[in-house]
Design a protein around this motif. Structure first.
Motif, PDB file in Angstrom:
ATOM      1  N   VAL A 182      -6.066  -4.984  -5.786  1.00 41.34           N
ATOM      2  CA  VAL A 182      -4.815  -5.692  -6.049  1.00 41.34           C
ATOM      3  C   VAL A 182      -4.061  -4.930  -7.156  1.00 41.34           C
ATOM      4  CG1 VAL A 182      -3.795  -7.835  -6.917  1.00 41.34           C
ATOM      5  CG2 VAL A 182      -5.766  -7.905  -5.366  1.00 41.34           C
ATOM      6  N   ARG A 221      -0.159  -7.652  -5.134  1.00 44.59           N
ATOM      7  CA  ARG A 221      -0.414  -7.406  -3.705  1.00 44.59           C
ATOM      8  C   ARG A 221      -1.432  -6.294  -3.539  1.00 44.59           C
ATOM      9  NH1 ARG A 221       4.885  -6.870  -0.201  1.00 44.59           N
ATOM     10  NH2 ARG A 221       3.268  -6.455   1.361  1.00 44.59           N
ATOM     11  N   GLU A 271      -1.549  -2.326   1.360  1.00 42.48           N
ATOM     12  CA  GLU A 271      -0.410  -2.831   2.136  1.00 42.48           C
ATOM     13  C   GLU A 271       0.884  -2.112   1.745  1.00 42.48           C
ATOM     14  OE1 GLU A 271      -1.986  -7.436   2.247  1.00 42.48           O
ATOM     15  OE2 GLU A 271      -0.031  -6.997   1.366  1.00 42.48           O
TER      16      GLU A 271
END
Ligand code: ADP
Length: 637
Positions: free
Chosen positions: A138, A160, A164
């Motif tokens: 993260v 996030r 990703e």
């Protein structure tokens, strides 16, 4: 302190912190005044200072410490006044000590925090991408470089999964990876994709972060965008491959030569005061051979092997002197002068020799690197001119044939006038001879009269001889003979030769011929052929014009360093449909024309460094002009 905590406080944050400080301070003050709980007071004011420290400002900590200390003093005075020192005072001092200690602690904490904030600000300014993730991947820190490249703002990125935000062609190492866990470092080039779908090539470095006990806490990823560099490298490689391909595939012989030793020699000469290199080479001819020996061929293409009859590159690689004969040293000297003069290109025709010693006529062209360039090697392109020179010789031979053929055609046109030209002096000779005889046979011979008639015979004979000579020269097939002659005399003589032809065409001739001599260097017969062709064309063009109106004007004057010859007529002018290719062979408007006259004229004039063109004559006819460079001009008197 986490990376995520280095976030600027908003106004509402400050308000919240201030309010909580005030509330806690008020409660502690109340406890101090009414409860007399010294430890609770010490701890309470300590909490107030720590709350103030949350504002991340040292001024707040200082202010909170001063206010809390003041409250302790006020609390003491409110409860005891000035009259009861002793234990309460000691208790207040303990509270004060707690306040000062906590304030010092908070102050230090803020100092460390400021330092850290300085680092993160610097990291934010860096062009490189800096991303910190926790052990789960993260994102806990995302700098400006990462925002610029990937297109995600820190607000969107923090919290996030990094995978990703930065999709990559290979998975970035995680702490589960045993090798990464051991080494703590991974680096490599990866392809990654930005938010807007662009493929990016980045050089990436992943560093495993550990705490004091060596336990992994996260991953610091730094990366820089090498897409442009990668593209540039690729382009350089492609361009090198292209150059290599051209180097090999072209039919032209290409050499790469090392000129550095010559450069060193000429620079040394320059430093020693030699400024005129050409003069130096004339005075020291041995220098040119030395320079040829110093110039080395370092690479050649396959075409070179074929051209110079070499089996392998090694046969040619080495001093250029192997293929540079003594008689071509002048061209090498020219190339040295060109290199010194810093001209970008040098082209010359030169005779080199193959490895078996046979001569090779070549076009030698080279581009010198700019002076600032570190490169000392130059590329030389060598094209074999043997075939071209042979073709040129063959063409010249054909042109001689062609010129001869068209001269004969012109003579064919002139047969009637030639017969007249020769007949006229013959008739004159006959009548003068008869007259001489009569003067001599008189009872009293009139010698003076007889001599005059004999002189007239000599003159007529000379005239007939000149006509015959001129015709023979025109009829003869001979290789061009370049000589210097007076153009004005040639024009006069040619008009004399054509006098009867012009008369036969019932045309009026006018001329303007410079009184002084205008010397040109050319083949006299060929130039005469040009004048005859232009005059005959003019006469033929005027066939359509009514008798009595026909005029032909011939001019020969010096103009701007050239002898300018013009033949104007009052015919219909050049037909518009052939004006564009008037001088092309086989272009004719005549039913019996060959269309060769003007093309031969054009090649004759061109070969002599001149120019031929058509203008309009006053009155709508044609004005054919040609010019030749003047070799010498008689001064005006
Ligand atoms: P040819 O006389 O055999 O036609 P040339 O090459 O001498 O070949 O001339 C080519 C053509 O140029 C001629 O057919 C004619 O149409 C045109 N031409 C040449 N001279 C003149 C002139 N003085 N006036 C008009 N047309 C001309």
């Amino acid at each position: 302190m986490s990376f995520a905590s280095h976030v600027a406080r908003s106004r509402s944050d400050y308000r919240r912190i201030l309010l909580s400080c005030v509330v806690v301070a008020a409660v502690v003050f109340a406890i101090d005044v009414w409860g007399r709980q010294v430890f609770a007071v010490g701890v309470g004011y300590g909490v107030v200072i720590l709350l103030a420290a949350r504002a991340q400002r040292k001024s707040w900590v200082l202010a909170a410490a001063v206010i809390c200390a003041t409250l302790v003093v006020i609390g003491y005075l409110t409860a005891h006044g000035f009259e009861r020192p002793g234990e309460p005072l000691v208790r207040s001092c303990v509270g004060m000590t707690a306040i000062v200690s906590v304030a010092i602690f908070a102050w230090k904490g803020l100092t460390a925090s400021e330092t850290l904030r300085g680092y993160t600000t610097a990291l934010d300014q860096a062009h490189d991408i800096v991303v910190v993730t926790d052990l789960e991947g993260v994102v806990i820190y995302w700098n400006k470089g990462a925002t610029d490249l990937y297109g995600w703002d820190p607000d969107q990125a923090l919290g996030r999964l990094a995978s990703e935000l930065m999709t990559t062609d290979v998975a970035l190492p995680s702490v589960d990876h045993p090798e990464f866990a051991d080494d703590g470092l991974w680096q490599g080039e990866i392809v990654t994709r930005s938010r807007d779908g662009r493929n990016l090539i980045v050089h990436c470095r992943c560093l495993l972060l550990r705490d004091d006990r060596h336990k992994p806490t996260g991953v610091l990823t730094t990366a820089n965008d090498i897409t442009a560099r990668h593209e540039a490298d690729l382009e350089i490689r492609r361009s090198a491959a292209r150059s290599r391909h051209i180097f090999q595939a072209t039919g032209v012989s290409i050499w790469e030569c090392d000129f550095s030793a010559v450069k060193v020699r000429t620079s040394a000469l320059y430093r020693s005061g030699v400024t005129d290199m050409r003069r130096y080479m004339i005075d020291n001819p041995g220098f040119i051979r030395e320079a040829i020996d110093l110039t080395r061929v370092i690479d050649v293409n396959d075409a070179t092997l074929e051209m110079f009859g070499a089996a392998t590159k090694q046969d040619i690689i080495g001093p250029v002197s192997r293929v540079w004969p003594v008689e071509s040293e002048g061209s090498f000297a020219d190339s040295i002068c060109a290199a010194i003069a810093n001209v970008p290109r040098f082209v010359t025709e030169v005779s080199l020799c193959k490895l078996d010693g046979t001569k090779l006529d070549v076009l030698f062209s080279t581009a010198f690197p700019p002076e600032s360039s570190a490169r000392d090697s130059i590329f030389v392109a060598v094209s074999d001119l043997t075939a071209r020179n042979e073709a040129q010789a063959a063409l010249q031979a054909t042109q001689v044939d062609l010129a001869h053929a068209t001269r004969l055609t012109a003579l064919g046109e002139l047969t009637a006038s030639i017969a007249h030209e020769v007949n006229q002096p013959l008739a004159g000779i006959l009548s003068n001879a008869q007259a001489s005889l009569r003067w001599i046979r008189r009872p009293e011979p009139q010698i003076d009269q007889a001599v005059r008639s004999l002189e007239a015979i000599v003159e007529e004979t000379r005239r007939a001889g000149t006509v015959i000579q001129g015709i023979r020269a025109l009829a003869k097939k001979q290789a061009p003979v370049v000589q210097s002659f007076d153009m004005c005399t040639l024009v006069r003589e040619t008009l004399e030769l054509l006098r009867n032809e012009i008369k036969r065409h019932e045309s009026e001739l006018s001329s303007e011929i410079a009184a002084r001599s205008v010397f040109v260097e050319a083949d006299r017969v060929q130039i005469q052929q040009v004048i005859i062709n232009l005059v005959i064309n003019g006469l033929q063009a005027m066939e359509e014009t009514g008798v009595g109106d026909r005029w032909l004007r011939v001019e020969c004057v010096p103009a701007e360093g050239r002898a300018l010859i013009s033949v104007s007529d009052c015919g219909p002018g050049i037909a518009p449909d052939i004006i564009g290719n008037l001088f092309t062979a086989f272009v004719t408007t005549k039913s019996d024309g060959m269309g060769l006259g003007l093309s031969v004229c054009s090649s004759i004039v061109g070969r002599h460094g001149g120019r031929i063109w058509a203008d309009d004559a006053p009155g709508g006819g044609a004005c054919m002009r040609f010019s030749l460079p003047i070799f010498d001009l008689e001064p005006t008197t």
